[in-house]
Design a protein around this motif. Structure first.
Motif, PDB file in Angstrom:
ATOM      1  N   ARG A   1      -8.692   2.231   9.675  1.00 33.83           N
ATOM      2  CA  ARG A   1      -7.805   1.703   8.623  1.00 33.83           C
ATOM      3  C   ARG A   1      -6.730   1.410   9.424  1.00 33.83           C
ATOM      4  N   TRP A   2      -5.640   0.884   8.511  1.00 34.68           N
ATOM      5  CA  TRP A   2      -4.484   0.491   9.141  1.00 34.68           C
ATOM      6  C   TRP A   2      -3.304   0.760   8.142  1.00 34.68           C
ATOM      7  N   ARG A   3      -2.072   1.168   8.729  1.00 32.60           N
ATOM      8  CA  ARG A   3      -1.011   1.528   7.859  1.00 32.60           C
ATOM      9  C   ARG A   3       0.376   1.104   8.609  1.00 32.60           C
ATOM     10  N   LEU A   4       1.393   1.235   7.884  1.00 31.53           N
ATOM     11  CA  LEU A   4       2.774   1.009   8.535  1.00 31.53           C
ATOM     12  C   LEU A   4       3.240   2.574   9.020  1.00 31.53           C
ATOM     13  N   PRO A   5       3.791   2.332  10.471  1.00 28.68           N
ATOM     14  CA  PRO A   5       4.066   3.782  10.791  1.00 28.68           C
ATOM     15  C   PRO A   5       5.344   4.371   9.994  1.00 28.68           C
ATOM     16  N   ALA A   6       5.375   5.708  10.119  1.00 28.41           N
ATOM     17  CA  ALA A   6       6.420   6.268   9.316  1.00 28.41           C
ATOM     18  C   ALA A   6       7.779   5.957   9.810  1.00 28.41           C
TER      19      ALA A   6
ATOM     20  N   ALA B   1       0.574  -1.147  -0.100  1.00 27.69           N
ATOM     21  CA  ALA B   1      -0.014  -0.041   0.046  1.00 27.69           C
ATOM     22  C   ALA B   1       0.902   1.337  -0.038  1.00 27.69           C
ATOM     23  N   GLU B   2       2.176   1.078   0.354  1.00 26.59           N
ATOM     24  CA  GLU B   2       3.045   2.274   0.320  1.00 26.59           C
ATOM     25  C   GLU B   2       2.637   3.559   0.943  1.00 26.59           C
ATOM     26  N   GLY B   3       2.229   3.364   2.179  1.00 29.72           N
ATOM     27  CA  GLY B   3       1.701   4.450   2.981  1.00 29.72           C
ATOM     28  C   GLY B   3       0.248   4.919   2.964  1.00 29.72           C
ATOM     29  N   ARG B   4      -0.603   4.126   2.044  1.00 32.48           N
ATOM     30  CA  ARG B   4      -1.986   4.423   1.795  1.00 32.48           C
ATOM     31  C   ARG B   4      -2.588   3.607   3.046  1.00 32.48           C
ATOM     32  N   VAL B   5      -3.515   3.935   3.614  1.00 33.67           N
ATOM     33  CA  VAL B   5      -4.435   3.265   4.643  1.00 33.67           C
ATOM     34  C   VAL B   5      -5.100   2.130   4.150  1.00 33.67           C
ATOM     35  N   VAL B   6      -5.214   0.997   4.812  1.00 34.56           N
ATOM     36  CA  VAL B   6      -6.082  -0.268   4.283  1.00 34.56           C
ATOM     37  C   VAL B   6      -6.775  -0.672   5.201  1.00 34.56           C
ATOM     38  N   ALA B   7      -8.010  -1.084   4.819  1.00 31.34           N
ATOM     39  CA  ALA B   7      -9.102  -1.413   5.601  1.00 31.34           C
ATOM     40  C   ALA B   7      -8.782  -3.156   5.691  1.00 31.34           C
ATOM     41  N   ALA B   8      -9.244  -3.545   7.189  1.00 34.61           N
ATOM     42  CA  ALA B   8      -8.793  -4.795   7.268  1.00 34.61           C
ATOM     43  C   ALA B   8      -9.443  -5.845   6.368  1.00 34.61           C
ATOM     44  N   GLU B   9     -10.924  -5.327   6.030  1.00 33.43           N
ATOM     45  CA  GLU B   9     -11.693  -6.352   5.131  1.00 33.43           C
ATOM     46  C   GLU B   9     -10.969  -6.503   3.906  1.00 33.43           C
ATOM     47  N   GLU B  10     -10.226  -5.573   3.337  1.00 37.99           N
ATOM     48  CA  GLU B  10      -9.397  -5.624   2.038  1.00 37.99           C
ATOM     49  C   GLU B  10      -8.247  -6.632   2.128  1.00 37.99           C
ATOM     50  N   ILE B  11      -7.688  -6.796   3.271  1.00 35.75           N
ATOM     51  CA  ILE B  11      -6.681  -7.772   3.480  1.00 35.75           C
ATOM     52  C   ILE B  11      -7.533  -9.244   3.605  1.00 35.75           C
ATOM     53  N   ALA B  12      -8.538  -9.137   4.189  1.00 30.58           N
ATOM     54  CA  ALA B  12      -9.381 -10.363   4.375  1.00 30.58           C
ATOM     55  C   ALA B  12      -9.870 -11.003   3.153  1.00 30.58           C
ATOM     56  N   VAL B  13     -10.332 -10.198   2.444  1.00 31.40           N
ATOM     57  CA  VAL B  13     -10.817 -10.485   0.967  1.00 31.40           C
ATOM     58  C   VAL B  13      -9.804 -10.849  -0.018  1.00 31.40           C
ATOM     59  N   ALA B  14      -8.639 -10.243   0.141  1.00 24.96           N
ATOM     60  CA  ALA B  14      -7.393 -10.971  -0.785  1.00 24.96           C
ATOM     61  C   ALA B  14      -6.987 -12.166  -0.290  1.00 24.96           C
TER      62      ALA B  14
END
Length: 158
Positions: A141-146, A83-96
């Motif tokens: 939403r979730w992301r990696l910390p800077a 995602a390169e800094g973009r926030v991601v929903a848990a549902e997106e990860i689950a569906v993938a």
């Protein structure tokens, strides 16, 4: 009275449920007896200890047969890296993950189970400082910390 097959099915279901209750009560009795023995042993070593002051521990969640040990954490971190800094929903990860496993993302029960497992994993990673949560509730939403809080923990997840 009711239809004979309806009454028969209801009686069968009642017998099944009461059987489960009897078995659970038997297991509870065994655990209570074990607890009494543990409390007595603790008092031998620490006489002034009140065993009831020891908080109960939640049993671990049942393991999923869909994921190997550590696989879900790796999937979550990989999805956040991509995602390169973009926030991601848990549902997106689950569906993938559902699609990767060849499962139907429209199966509500399995989808819900996957989402909950992803959320639990992300929450654990958040506690380690490996990921950040943005927002609350259904909109979270979730992301990696800077900058990771714990470089050693971050390196272990790489």
């Amino acid at each position: 009275m009711g239809e004979p097959h309806v009454v028969s099915a209801l009686r069968e279901k009642r017998a099944e449920i009461s059987g489960v209750i009897v078995e659970l009560e038997r297991r509870i009795a065994l655990h209570r007896a074990g607890l009494v023995h543990l409390d007595a042993t603790l008092r031998l070593f620490i006489p002034d200890l009140e065993p009831e002051s020891i908080p109960p521990k939640k049993p671990p969640a049942a393991r999923s047969h869909y994921f190997a040990t550590g696989e879900l954490a790796r999937r979550c971190l990989d999805a956040l890296r991509v995602a390169e800094g973009r926030v991601v929903a848990a549902e997106e990860i689950a569906v993938a993950a559902l699609r990767d496993k060849g499962l139907d993302p429209e199966d509500r029960k399995t989808r819900s189970d996957f989402i909950q497992r992803v959320l639990n994993t992300l929450t654990t990673l958040k506690g380690k400082g490996t990921v950040e949560k943005v927002g609350h509730g259904l909109g979270a939403r979730w992301r990696l910390p800077a900058e990771p809080a714990d470089h050693a923990a971050w390196a272990r997840c790489q």
